[in-house]
Design a protein around this motif. Structure first.
Motif, PDB file in Angstrom:
ATOM      1  N   GLY A 157       0.791  -1.235   0.000  1.00 47.28           N
ATOM      2  CA  GLY A 157       0.000   0.000   0.000  1.00 47.28           C
ATOM      3  C   GLY A 157       0.819   1.279   0.000  1.00 47.28           C
ATOM      4  N   TYR A 158       2.173   1.188  -0.070  1.00 46.12           N
ATOM      5  CA  TYR A 158       3.021   2.373  -0.131  1.00 46.12           C
ATOM      6  C   TYR A 158       3.340   2.726  -1.594  1.00 46.12           C
ATOM      7  CZ  TYR A 158       3.949   1.602   4.851  1.00 46.12           C
ATOM      8  OH  TYR A 158       3.829   1.427   6.203  1.00 46.12           O
ATOM      9  N   ALA A 165       6.246  -6.851  10.733  1.00 47.76           N
ATOM     10  CA  ALA A 165       5.258  -6.823  11.812  1.00 47.76           C
ATOM     11  C   ALA A 165       5.986  -6.814  13.149  1.00 47.76           C
ATOM     12  CB  ALA A 165       4.353  -8.042  11.720  1.00 47.76           C
ATOM     13  N   PRO A 166       5.603  -5.933  14.075  1.00 53.63           N
ATOM     14  CA  PRO A 166       6.325  -5.801  15.358  1.00 53.63           C
ATOM     15  C   PRO A 166       6.364  -7.127  16.119  1.00 53.63           C
ATOM     16  CG  PRO A 166       4.795  -3.971  15.041  1.00 53.63           C
ATOM     17  CD  PRO A 166       4.516  -4.957  13.961  1.00 53.63           C
ATOM     18  N   GLY A 167       7.587  -7.503  16.518  1.00 55.68           N
ATOM     19  CA  GLY A 167       7.755  -8.691  17.353  1.00 55.68           C
ATOM     20  C   GLY A 167       7.557 -10.017  16.647  1.00 55.68           C
ATOM     21  N   ASP A 187      -1.930  -0.049   6.048  1.00 53.24           N
ATOM     22  CA  ASP A 187      -3.161   0.108   6.829  1.00 53.24           C
ATOM     23  C   ASP A 187      -3.137  -0.631   8.163  1.00 53.24           C
ATOM     24  OD1 ASP A 187      -3.375  -2.531   6.145  1.00 53.24           O
ATOM     25  OD2 ASP A 187      -5.159  -2.313   4.881  1.00 53.24           O
ATOM     26  N   GLY A 188      -1.967  -1.203   8.529  1.00 55.91           N
ATOM     27  CA  GLY A 188      -1.819  -1.881   9.817  1.00 55.91           C
ATOM     28  C   GLY A 188      -2.080  -3.381   9.776  1.00 55.91           C
ATOM     29  N   THR A 189      -2.461  -3.922   8.633  1.00 58.10           N
ATOM     30  CA  THR A 189      -2.728  -5.360   8.510  1.00 58.10           C
ATOM     31  C   THR A 189      -1.422  -6.157   8.614  1.00 58.10           C
ATOM     32  OG1 THR A 189      -4.609  -4.932   7.077  1.00 58.10           O
ATOM     33  CG2 THR A 189      -3.720  -7.166   7.074  1.00 58.10           C
ATOM     34  N   ILE A 190      -1.448  -7.199   9.443  1.00 60.12           N
ATOM     35  CA  ILE A 190      -0.299  -8.103   9.592  1.00 60.12           C
ATOM     36  C   ILE A 190      -0.607  -9.385   8.818  1.00 60.12           C
ATOM     37  CG2 ILE A 190       1.040  -9.489  11.215  1.00 60.12           C
ATOM     38  CD1 ILE A 190       0.577  -7.309  13.296  1.00 60.12           C
TER      39      ILE A 190
END
Length: 808
Positions: free
Chosen positions: A82-83, A98-100, A130-133
Motif C-alpha cells: 500500500g506504499y 510486523a512488530p515482534g 493500513d496496519g494489517t499483519i
C-alpha cells in the motif's frame, strides 16, 4: 628549382594522404555515432521491456543493495503493502516488518548469504500501510541491476495457505472425536447395513440390525457372497444389479432404491428396500447396502390396491384407508387426472405450490412450469407399468426435508389404467444415514492420528534403548580410556532414566484409563517440594541459559499440608520440564499462593506459546499442540494429560493462559488442608558415630552387588540373604541390624510376608521395600508394612538419601 618542385610534390602527396585518412576517420566516426544511437535505442527498448515485465508480475519484487536498502520495487510490492514506490527507495525492510514477529538480524544474514550466491527461502510477517499483519513466503537471490550487483527478492502472501493448514489440523481433531460416534451410528442404525467388496461381491461387515433381519450372526454373514442373501431364483438378477450399483457408485451416478427379497436362516422371505452407496472401508472403496424391511408397507400397498377395487362399489372404504395415515397418498389415471387424494397430500401440495388439488385435477397442469419436466417422466414410468421408489429433497422453513415416494401402476384386466403414489417423510432416517457416512470417513482419518502416536512412541522408546545397547557394548572395549568409560556410563544412566520415564508415563496413563489410580494423602511440605524441584531442574535450566526462579508466598508452617505429595511433585515436575523444553530464552517461574480455600500453583515461561485453539486440546491424551512438535522436541504427549488427571484426582482443576512467541502460564489448584500442630518440633537428634549394619534381602546377584557397592562406600556393614525366610533368621540372630533393604519378589518366602513377620518381632527396625512395581495402586498395599519404598531401577542418590534418613 628542381628541389623546390620536388618539395611541393611531396607536400601535396602528404596533404592528399592526410585528406584520405581524415575521410576514413570521418566515415568511422559516422558509423560509431550511428551504432551508438542504435545501441541506445536497443537499450531503451530493453529497459521498457524489462520494466514492463517487472511491473506485470503479480508477486512482490524488491531490488536491494548489499546494505539492504531498496533500489527499486515493482507494482506487486506497491499493491501488497500500500506504499508508493518512492516511499520504498533508500529504506531498509524494518518498516515492512510486523512488530515482534520477525528476527530482523536473522533476515539480514539470510539476505547477505543470498548476495554471496546462496539463494535463500524463508517466512516473513509483513505489516501493510493500513496496519494489517500477514505472513508471506520470501525468495532471495543474487542478481544484476544495470551492471550493479544487487539482491532480488520475491514475496508472496500466504495467508490462505496458513488458514488451510490450520483448517486441516482442526479437521483431524474432529475426526478423532467422531470415531466413536460413527461406531454407535453404524451399530445402532434401524436399517440393516451390509458392507461388500465390489470386486468379489463378498460381505465384509454387517451391523446388529442385519443380524436380526437375517437371523444370522455376524460371523455367519461375513465372507458370504451377497447373492446368498436373496432367493436362488433371483440370483442372476441380484448379481446383475450388484454389478450395476458398484459401477454407478464408482462413476458417481445417482442410484435409486430398489426392492428385493431376502431369505432368512429359517428359509422365510422378507421384502426389503435396498439403498446402495459407496464408502471407504479399511482403506478400500466398498459398496454399502442399507436394507429396510418393507413388509408393513407392502401390506399397506396391498390393502390400498384391494381398497381401490372395492372403491368402485364402496368409495367410503377407500376414503377411510387413505385418510387413516400421516403419509401422502394420491392416484391418477392415464391422462394424469387425480382419481383420489388424501388430505395430507392435498394440504402439503397447497402449502408448497398454492394449488388446491381435488379429484379430477390434472397433476401436470397443477405443477409449476419449472418442475413439470421433472415430474412428468416419473408419472410416465408408472403408466408404462414400472414400480419404483425415489427420494427427493424439499426446502422447508427449518431446513431441508427428505421425502421418499413409491410409484406403482394400477392394473385392471392386465392393462395399466393409472398409477398410485405413496409419499413418506424420511428426514430423520436420511440425516442418520448422511451422518453415518460422514462418521465413517472421519473415523478412517482418525486412524492416521493414532498411527502417528504409535510411531512417535516407538521412536521415543527406541532412542534411549539404542543408546543403552550401543554404549553398553562399547564398555567391553579393552583400550577404553577412563574418561570415555565414565562418559559412556553417564550416557547409559541418562538413557535408562529417560526410558524409565517413558515407561512410567505409559503405565500411569494406563492406570488412569482403567480408574486404578488412587490418591494417598499424607503430610507434605509445598515449600520443600518446590525447593527440591528447583535443585533438580537447575542444571537443565542453566544449560539452556534460562533463569529458573520461584515465587512462594506461603510461610513454612502454612506450607505444611495434607495431600498426596507424590502426585503433587509429579504434576509440578511435568509442568517445569514442559516449560523448559519450549523455552529458549528468558525464565521459568514457579509460584504458589493461597486463594480462598485452595492453593493455586502456577508455572510461567517465556517460551514459544500455545495457539488459542489448542488451550483445551493439549490436556487430552496423546495430544500435542502442533503435529510438528513431536518431530522437533520429542516427547510422548502424555505429560499434561497425566498432570490434569492427577490434579483432578486431588480435587482441583488446571488451565492455561498463553500468547504465541511470548510464553505460557499453566495454573492449577488443590484443596488447602493445613496440618495443625500442637507443639513446635524439637531439635534434630545427632546421628550416632557408631558403625551401622544394613541387611540386604536380594536373590539376584547383580542387584545385590550394586547395592553392596553403594552401602560399603558409605561405611556400612552389609549382611546379605537371598530370601525372606533367611531375612527373618538374620534379624532374630543379629540385634545390631539398623535397617533392612527388602526385595519383594524372592523364592521360598517373598519380601512382603517376611517384612510382616519381622515387624511383629522387631517393630523399630525400618524396612525399605524394593521392587519393579511402580503403579500407585500396587504400592499402596505395601505401605502398611514397609516404612518406605524404592522403585527399580534404584537411583544411587535416592538410595543414599533414604538410608541416611531412616538410620538417623
Amino acid at each position: 628549382m628542381d628541389n623546390q618542385n620536388k618539395s611541393q610534390k611531396e607536400l601535396l602527396k602528404k596533404l592528399d594522404d592526410l585528406q584520405r585518412k581524415y575521410n576514413s576517420l570521418q566515415n568511422t566516426y559516422d558509423r560509431v555515432i550511428a551504432d551508438q544511437k542504435q545501441t541506445e535505442l536497443d537499450l531503451k527498448e530493453r529497459e521498457i521491456n524489462y520494466f514492463g515485465l517487472f511491473n506485470t508480475v503479480k508477486q512482490a519484487i524488491y531490488i536491494q543493495n548489499p546494505d539492504l536498502t531498496f533500489v527499486n520495487v515493482n507494482q506487486g510490492a506497491i499493491d501488497l503493502y500500500g506504499y508508493e514506490r518512492e516511499y520504498f527507495i533508500g529504506k531498509t525492510p524494518e518498516f515492512l516488518s510486523a512488530p515482534g514477529k520477525n528476527d530482523l538480524n536473522k533476515v539480514a544474514k539470510l539476505i547477505e548469504r543470498a548476495f554471496n550466491g546462496e539463494p535463500q527461502f524463508f517466512e516473513f510477517w509483513g505489516l501493510k500501510k493500513d496496519g494489517t499483519i500477514f505472513p508471506k513466503d520470501v525468495w532471495t537471490v543474487k542478481g544484476s541491476y544495470f551492471g550493479k550487483d544487487v539482491v532480488i527478492t520475491f514475496a508472496a502472501d500466504i495467508t490462505e495457505k496458513k488458514q488451510f493448514l490450520n483448517d486441516l489440523i482442526v479437521a483431524k481433531v474432529k475426526a478423532e472425536e467422531s470415531e466413536q460416534q460413527f461406531k454407535s451410528l453404524y451399530q445402532n442404525a434401524a436399517d440393516a447395513i451390509f458392507i461388500a467388496d465390489p470386486e468379489t461381491s463378498l460381505i465384509l461387515d454387517a451391523n446388529r440390525a442385519a443380524e436380526k433381519l437375517m437371523q444370522m450372526t455376524r460371523g455367519e454373514l461375513v465372507g458370504l457372497h451377497q447373492s446368498r442373501l436373496h432367493p436362488p431364483e433371483k440370483e442372476d438378477y441380484t448379481k446383475k444389479t450388484f454389478k450395476q450399483h458398484a459401477k454407478d457408485a464408482q462413476e458417481l451416478v445417482h442410484t435409486n432404491r430398489v426392492e428385493n427379497l431376502i431369505v432368512r436362516k429359517d428359509g422365510t422371505t422378507v421384502p426389503v428396500e435396498v439403498l446402495p452407496f459407496e464408502v471407504k472401508y479399511k482403506g478400500k472403496k466398498c459398496l454399502v447396502g442399507s436394507f429396510r424391511d418393507i413388509s408393513a408397507r407392502k401390506e399397506v400397498e396391498e390393502e390400498l390396491l384391494q381398497a381401490k377395487e372395492i372403491a368402485e362399489a364402496n368409495n367410503a372404504n377407500v376414503t377411510a384407508i387413505i385418510e387413516g395415515t400421516e403419509d401422502s397418498i394420491w392416484a391418477f389415471d392415464v391422462k394424469y387426472d387425480i382419481i383420489y387424494i388424501n388430505k395430507v397430500f392435498q394440504r402439503d401440495f397447497n402449502k408448497a405450490f398454492g394449488v388446491l388439488l381435488l379429484p379430477g385435477s390434472n397433476l401436470i397442469d397443477a405443477l409449476p412450469k419449472a418442475i413439470r419436466g421433472f415430474w412428468k417422466p416419473r408419472y410416465d414410468r408408472v403408466l408404462a407399468g414400472e414400480s419404483y421408489t425415489v427420494e427427493d429433497i424439499v426446502e422447508g422453513v427449518n431446513g431441508n426435508i427428505y421425502i421418499q415416494i413409491s410409484f406403482n401402476p394400477i392394473i385392471k384386466d392386465s392393462k395399466v389404467i393409472g398409477g398410485s403414489c405413496f409419499g413418506s417423510d424420511i428426514t430423520a432416517r436420511k440425516l442418520s444415514e448422511i451422518e453415518l457416512i460422514r462418521a465413517k470417513e472421519h473415523a478412517e482419518e482418525s486412524d492416521h492420528l493414532k498411527t502417528s502416536f504409535l510411531q512417535n512412541m516407538s521412536h521415543e522408546i527406541r532412542t534411549p534403548l539404542n543408546a543403552i545397547s550401543g554404549f553398553s557394548g562399547l564398555l567391553n572395549e579393552p583400550d577404553l580410556s577412563k574418561e570415555k568409560r565414565e562418559g559412556y556410563v553417564s550416557i547409559i544412566q541418562n538413557s535408562s532414566n529417560q526410558l524409565v520415564s517413558i515407561v512410567t508415563d505409559v503405565l500411569t496413563i494406563s492406570a488412569i484409563e482403567t480408574n486404578q489410580e488412587q490418591k494417598n494423602v499424607g503430610e507434605a511440605s509445598v515449600n520443600l517440594i518446590v525447593a527440591d524441584l528447583l535443585t533438580i531442574f537447575q542444571q537443565q535450566a542453566s544449560d539452556k541459559n534460562v533463569e529458573l526462579v520461584s515465587n512462594m508466598s506461603l510461610k513454612d508452617h502454612e506450607a505444611e499440608i495434607y495431600t498426596d505429595g507424590t502426585k503433587l511433585t509429579q504434576v509440578l515436575s511435568n509442568l517445569i520440564a514442559n516449560a523448559l523444553k519450549f523455552t529458549y530464552r528468558g525464565s521459568v517461574e514457579i509460584g504458589c499462593s493461597l486463594v480462598k480455600n485452595d492453593l493455586e500453583f502456577y508455572v510461567k515461561d517465556t517460551g514459544i506459546g500455545v495457539k488459542p485453539e489448542f488451550h483445551e486440546k493439549i490436556f487430552e491424551r496423546f495430544r500435542q499442540a502442533d503435529v510438528l512438535i513431536s518431530r522437533e522436541f520429542g516427547g510422548t504427549g502424555l505429560g499434561l494429560s497425566i498432570s490434569k488427571a492427577f490434579v483432578e484426582l486431588l480435587g482441583g482443576k488446571i488451565w492455561l493462559e498463553s500468547e504465541i512467541e511470548k510464553g505460557t502460564t499453566i495454573y492449577f489448584t488443590i484443596p488447602y488442608e493445613p496440618i495443625i500442630k500442637v507443639d513446635e518440633e524439637g531439635a534434630v537428634v545427632k546421628q550416632s558415630e557408631q558403625v551401622r549394619t544394613v541387611l540386604v534381602a536380594e536373590d539376584v546377584k547383580n542387584n545385590f552387588l550394586y547395592l553392596d557397592a553403594i552401602l560399603t562406600g558409605m561405611s556400612f556393614v552389609v549382611i546379605h540373604v537371598k530370601n525372606g525366610k533367611d531375612a527373618i533368621v538374620a534379624c532374630n540372630s543379629n540385634p545390631n541390624i539398623d535397617l533392612v533393604l527388602m526385595d519383594i519378589k524372592m523364592p521360598v518366602m517373598d519380601g512382603y510376608e517376611a517384612a510382616k513377620l519381622i515387624k511383629q518381632s522387631h517393630p523399630k527396625i525400618p524396612i525399605l521395600g524394593q521392587s519393579a512395581y511402580v503403579l500407585e495402586n500396587e504400592l499402596a498395599k505395601y505401605k502398611g508394612v514397609f516404612d518406605d519404598y524404592l522403585t527399580k531401577p534404584i537411583s544411587k542418590d535416592l538410595l543414599k538419601q533414604k538410608v541416611l534418613e531412616y538410620i538417623s
